[in-house]
Design a protein around this motif. Structure first.
Motif, PDB file in Angstrom:
ATOM      1  N   GLY A  61      51.632  -8.208 -29.243  1.00 20.82           N
ATOM      2  CA  GLY A  61      50.916  -6.848 -29.066  1.00 20.82           C
ATOM      3  C   GLY A  61      49.483  -6.894 -29.769  1.00 20.82           C
ATOM      4  O   GLY A  61      48.743  -5.845 -29.574  1.00 20.82           O
ATOM      5  N   LYS A  62      48.998  -7.919 -30.198  1.00 17.60           N
ATOM      6  CA  LYS A  62      47.625  -7.879 -30.606  1.00 17.60           C
ATOM      7  C   LYS A  62      46.473  -8.128 -29.645  1.00 17.60           C
ATOM      8  O   LYS A  62      46.971  -8.510 -28.485  1.00 17.60           O
ATOM      9  CB  LYS A  62      47.424  -9.384 -31.752  1.00 17.60           C
ATOM     10  N   ASN A  63      45.410  -7.846 -30.141  1.00 16.23           N
ATOM     11  CA  ASN A  63      44.383  -7.894 -29.042  1.00 16.23           C
ATOM     12  C   ASN A  63      44.072  -9.259 -28.715  1.00 16.23           C
ATOM     13  O   ASN A  63      44.349  -9.890 -29.448  1.00 16.23           O
ATOM     14  CB  ASN A  63      43.138  -7.094 -29.463  1.00 16.23           C
ATOM     15  N   ARG A  64      43.263  -9.469 -27.474  1.00 12.97           N
ATOM     16  CA  ARG A  64      43.103 -10.748 -26.997  1.00 12.97           C
ATOM     17  C   ARG A  64      42.271 -11.519 -27.891  1.00 12.97           C
ATOM     18  O   ARG A  64      42.371 -12.761 -28.164  1.00 12.97           O
ATOM     19  CB  ARG A  64      42.430 -10.854 -25.520  1.00 12.97           C
TER      20      ARG A  64
ATOM     21  N   LEU B 250      35.458  -3.732 -40.928  1.00 15.06           N
ATOM     22  CA  LEU B 250      36.318  -3.469 -39.545  1.00 15.06           C
ATOM     23  C   LEU B 250      37.224  -4.515 -39.325  1.00 15.06           C
ATOM     24  O   LEU B 250      38.462  -4.267 -39.025  1.00 15.06           O
ATOM     25  CB  LEU B 250      35.431  -3.474 -38.410  1.00 15.06           C
ATOM     26  N   PHE B 251      37.098  -5.922 -39.284  1.00 22.47           N
ATOM     27  CA  PHE B 251      37.955  -6.736 -39.243  1.00 22.47           C
ATOM     28  C   PHE B 251      38.864  -7.024 -40.290  1.00 22.47           C
ATOM     29  O   PHE B 251      40.056  -7.103 -40.313  1.00 22.47           O
ATOM     30  CB  PHE B 251      37.121  -8.243 -39.069  1.00 22.47           C
TER      31      PHE B 251
ATOM     32  N   GLY C 221      43.561  -0.505 -27.264  1.00 24.63           N
ATOM     33  CA  GLY C 221      43.941  -0.554 -25.914  1.00 24.63           C
ATOM     34  C   GLY C 221      44.875  -1.795 -25.667  1.00 24.63           C
ATOM     35  O   GLY C 221      45.074  -2.583 -26.623  1.00 24.63           O
ATOM     36  N   ALA C 222      45.664  -1.556 -24.767  1.00 24.87           N
ATOM     37  CA  ALA C 222      46.775  -2.406 -24.280  1.00 24.87           C
ATOM     38  C   ALA C 222      46.204  -3.018 -23.118  1.00 24.87           C
ATOM     39  O   ALA C 222      46.500  -2.833 -21.984  1.00 24.87           O
ATOM     40  CB  ALA C 222      48.035  -1.680 -24.042  1.00 24.87           C
ATOM     41  N   GLU C 223      45.446  -4.250 -23.334  1.00 26.08           N
ATOM     42  CA  GLU C 223      44.889  -4.820 -22.203  1.00 26.08           C
ATOM     43  C   GLU C 223      45.146  -6.502 -22.484  1.00 26.08           C
ATOM     44  O   GLU C 223      44.753  -6.898 -23.713  1.00 26.08           O
ATOM     45  CB  GLU C 223      43.322  -4.590 -22.218  1.00 26.08           C
ATOM     46  N   TYR C 224      45.353  -7.186 -21.606  1.00 25.55           N
ATOM     47  CA  TYR C 224      45.199  -8.743 -21.455  1.00 25.55           C
ATOM     48  C   TYR C 224      43.662  -9.433 -21.329  1.00 25.55           C
ATOM     49  O   TYR C 224      43.528 -10.557 -21.278  1.00 25.55           O
ATOM     50  CB  TYR C 224      46.234  -9.125 -20.633  1.00 25.55           C
TER      51      TYR C 224
ATOM     52  N   ASP D 286      39.171  -3.922 -29.239  1.00 22.97           N
ATOM     53  CA  ASP D 286      38.936  -4.335 -30.667  1.00 22.97           C
ATOM     54  C   ASP D 286      40.215  -4.248 -31.447  1.00 22.97           C
ATOM     55  O   ASP D 286      40.344  -5.116 -32.427  1.00 22.97           O
ATOM     56  CB  ASP D 286      37.777  -3.482 -31.387  1.00 22.97           C
ATOM     57  N   LEU D 287      41.300  -3.308 -31.065  1.00 21.62           N
ATOM     58  CA  LEU D 287      42.639  -3.470 -31.555  1.00 21.62           C
ATOM     59  C   LEU D 287      43.711  -3.326 -30.548  1.00 21.62           C
ATOM     60  O   LEU D 287      43.428  -2.647 -29.557  1.00 21.62           O
ATOM     61  CB  LEU D 287      42.552  -2.141 -32.474  1.00 21.62           C
TER      62      LEU D 287
END
Length: 518
Positions: free
Chosen positions: A99-102, A278-279, A319-322, A327-328
């Motif tokens: 589920g992590k961001n790309r 932020l990171f 967001g849930a994006e591939y 950022d998250l």
């Protein structure tokens, strides 16, 4: 609506899990974190499966360990190429299961070729035989030979399944070992793809075995059949692993929890520190062993830092994006999201203030949680003393370097720390006084962790041993001492009395020290 990559077909996923023995007859429903939809049924291994896996790895290791190092490294060179060629597929898989961001998934995939390349270059020097002086100059010498342990058990966590599962496997293999890998049930797919690529690169089939199951079900049998264990996970579980290793008289390396501090000194570049925070606080949604949970800012720049940090956090895209947009991403599971929320709720109930965030985001997916900044966190709060392991940061003021160092060290953990200053000498002085295995100056964690030539591990309750550096390769070996005496001179000669021999030995010891022969 989240669209799963076309690469992750049911046939592809089923092909990955076919190598996992499932003698229990049970399966784990491995889901796509963004949606909660089923990806694949993961077989769960029985005690007999684990014993058989270790036996197969041991049989294959006898062949692999007999290969010249160059031949083993040729496999690793081909593997390095295959990882890069398949990097976007690996990234897809990491995202789906964790589920992590790309961006974070892609950067995780980079760790394996970086570590592999380092040891391809370094291993010939580290593993070569080393000749040492013997007790008698000229007439004796000793050779240090590095032998593989045998079968290495690697227990990998869910937060970086590919990076830890495969990156820890690589030096174990280069050293000549077989491996039994136990990934977390939630994130077993990317390590399985890594093993497939190793076999495509020419690694003997059977050398790396994969078993799956819950830790208490798998761990005891796994350690009972291993010659070494590499574990990454919580301190609580690390204590259990260490105890089991001791019972079996095998060595272990444990990278455990952290409650990592960031110190922003009064001369720091505030804008750079805010950007890095932020990171530090929210990278991988805070699910990084080395991420920042305690952020100490000098009182002279505290208000400026706080206001800019809150604004920058609120501007982050979740967001849930591939794609590379968000950022998250998500937390790894609903259960973990609930645990993170409980830490925030406890802090608020005991008087902490939420500056931003503090809420789950079911509109985005079942396990999303907002990046959260807290003020007024104290040691009696869960978020003040325990590792939250989520996108939650506590802000604190300090008034001097001495106070900042004391606050940073006020924890049972010692995995990572970050120091920010425009004065390099001052920052180095502060860093050396922080009780942490890794300290980054004007960076959060990447500089330390990506320095593959330097050991990386934890102090205090954050672990035992290290990965990376020569130590990260040598730990998978035993040292054999082959000593040669050319003439029988280590005893009285002829009719010489022992009294005379003792005096001669004393004279020799003094002379060798004077001549620096010993």
């Amino acid at each position: 609506m989240t669209t799963r990559p076309k690469t992750l077909t049911p046939e592809f996923l089923e092909g990955l899990v076919q190598r996992v023995p499932g003698g229990t007859g049970n399966t784990w429903k491995l889901t796509e974190v963004y949606t909660g939809d089923l990806l694949v049924e993961l077989p769960q291994s029985s005690e007999a499966d684990i014993e058989q896996a270790a036996a197969k790895a041991r049989e294959a290791q006898a062949v692999w360990g007999s290969w010249p190092l160059k031949k083993r490294l040729d496999v690793m060179k081909r593997f390095h190429t295959l990882v890069i060629e398949n990097q976007m597929l690996i990234t897809d898989l990491i995202q789906a299961e964790s589920g992590k961001n790309r961006r974070m998934a892609f950067e995780e995939s980079c760790d394996v070729p970086m570590g592999t390349s380092h040891y391809i270059k370094r291993a010939p020097k580290v593993l070569k035989d080393r000749k040492h002086a013997g007790p008698v100059p000229v007439l004796s010498h000793s050779t240090e030979v590095r032998r593989p342990k045998g079968v290495v058990a690697i227990i990998a966590p869910w937060n970086f399944p590919f990076a830890t599962g495969v990156s820890d496997t690589i030096p174990a293999l280069i050293a000549g070992n077989g491996v039994v890998l136990k990934p977390d049930n939630k994130t077993a797919l990317s390590p399985l793809l890594g093993i497939r690529l190793l076999e495509q690169a020419g690694m003997p089939e059977g050398l790396v075995q994969v078993v799956c199951g819950e830790g208490p079900d798998v761990g005891p049998t796994l350690l009972a059949n291993a010659d070494y264990v590499m574990f990454t996970g919580s301190t609580a579980t690390g204590r259990i692993i260490g105890e089991l290793a001791g019972q079996h008289l095998i060595d272990c390396c444990l990278e455990l929890g952290g409650k990592n501090p960031m110190l922003v000194l009064d001369d720091a570049n505030v804008d750079e520190a805010v950007h890095a925070a932020l990171f530090g606080g929210f990278g991988n949604s805070g699910q990084i062993c080395m991420h920042i949970e305690r952020l100490y800012v000098h009182e002279k720049v505290y208000d400026e830092f706080r206001d800019k940090f809150v604004a920058a956090t609120q501007a982050m895209k979740i967001g849930a994006e591939y794609g590379f947009g968000p950022d998250l991403g998500s937390l790894v599971s609903v259960d973990h999201k609930d645990r993170v929320a409980s830490h925030v709720d406890d802090a608020v109930a005991k008087g902490a203030t939420v500056l931003t965030g503090g809420k789950p985001r079911p509109d985005l997916g079942p396990a999303f949680y907002e990046p959260t900044i807290l003020e007024g966190v104290t040691q009696d709060m869960l978020a003040g003393s325990m590792e939250t392991f989520g996108p939650v940061v506590g802000l604190y003021k300090f008034s001097s370097d001495e106070e900042g160092i004391a606050l940073a060290n006020d924890t049972e953990y010692g995995l990572n720390a970050s120091v920010w200053s425009t004065d390099a000498k001052r920052a180095q002085s502060v860093a050396r006084r922080i009780e942490s295995g890794n300290v980054n100056i004007n960076d959060i964690l990447a500089t330390a962790y990506a320095s593959k030539g330097t050991p990386s591990g934890g102090l205090k309750q954050s672990g035992v041993g290290a990965r990376h550096g020569d130590q990260g390769l040598l730990k998978y070996t035993d040292a054999q001492n082959i000593a040669v005496l050319k003439k029988q001179v280590m005893e009285p000669q002829g009719k010489q009395t022992y009294d005379a021999y003792a005096k001669q030995t004393q004279t020799s010891l003094k002379l060798m020290r004077k001549l620096r022969l010993r």
